[in-house]
Design a protein around this motif. Structure first.
Motif, PDB file in Angstrom:
ATOM      1  N   GLU A  11       0.834  -1.207   0.000  1.00  0.00           N
ATOM      2  CA  GLU A  11       0.000   0.000   0.000  1.00  0.00           C
ATOM      3  C   GLU A  11       0.869   1.258   0.000  1.00  0.00           C
ATOM      4  O   GLU A  11       0.576   2.220  -0.710  1.00  0.00           O
ATOM      5  CB  GLU A  11      -0.935  -0.001   1.213  1.00  0.00           C
ATOM      6  N   HIS A  12       1.940   1.221   0.770  1.00  0.00           N
ATOM      7  CA  HIS A  12       2.858   2.361   0.824  1.00  0.00           C
ATOM      8  C   HIS A  12       3.512   2.579  -0.545  1.00  0.00           C
ATOM      9  O   HIS A  12       3.629   3.717  -1.014  1.00  0.00           O
ATOM     10  CB  HIS A  12       3.922   2.132   1.897  1.00  0.00           C
ATOM     11  N   ASP A  13       3.933   1.490  -1.181  1.00  0.00           N
ATOM     12  CA  ASP A  13       4.539   1.603  -2.518  1.00  0.00           C
ATOM     13  C   ASP A  13       3.556   2.217  -3.509  1.00  0.00           C
ATOM     14  O   ASP A  13       3.923   3.061  -4.319  1.00  0.00           O
ATOM     15  CB  ASP A  13       5.004   0.243  -3.032  1.00  0.00           C
ATOM     16  N   PHE A  14       2.292   1.779  -3.435  1.00  0.00           N
ATOM     17  CA  PHE A  14       1.292   2.328  -4.347  1.00  0.00           C
ATOM     18  C   PHE A  14       1.112   3.823  -4.119  1.00  0.00           C
ATOM     19  O   PHE A  14       1.043   4.603  -5.062  1.00  0.00           O
ATOM     20  CB  PHE A  14      -0.055   1.614  -4.197  1.00  0.00           C
ATOM     21  N   GLU A  15       1.038   4.210  -2.863  1.00  0.00           N
ATOM     22  CA  GLU A  15       0.841   5.622  -2.536  1.00  0.00           C
ATOM     23  C   GLU A  15       2.015   6.489  -2.997  1.00  0.00           C
ATOM     24  O   GLU A  15       1.844   7.689  -3.206  1.00  0.00           O
ATOM     25  CB  GLU A  15       0.645   5.783  -1.023  1.00  0.00           C
TER      26      GLU A  15
END
Length: 83
Positions: A31-35
């Protein structure tokens, strides 16, 4: 449940809880990578796969949580089984 099976169940529960924690970390990282995907790549295949990975792992975390709850319930109703 006899002591041998109870011990084995306890060890299995510890392993599952560890896997649950690991999957939660992996999901959060996805999720952090996507953000943090740059705006010019927000509609890319990489972005779509990152979201899908996070969603799939989240579903696994949810399901594993149910399994853990069931096993904890079994542990809380320990019965001595001589069979």
């Amino acid at each position: 449940m006899n002591k041998k099976r109870l011990h084995y169940l306890e060890q299995t529960l510890i392993t599952l809880q560890s896997a649950y924690n690991d999957l939660t970390v992996i999901r959060d990282e996805e999720e952090h990578d996507f953000e943090n995907i740059p705006d010019n790549k927000s509609n890319s295949e990489l972005a779509e796969q990152t979201v899908k990975n996070a969603e799939d792992i989240d579903a696994a975390v949810y399901d594993l949580g149910i399994v853990i709850d069931i096993l904890k319930n079994i542990m809380s109703t320990k019965t001595d089984d001589s069979i």
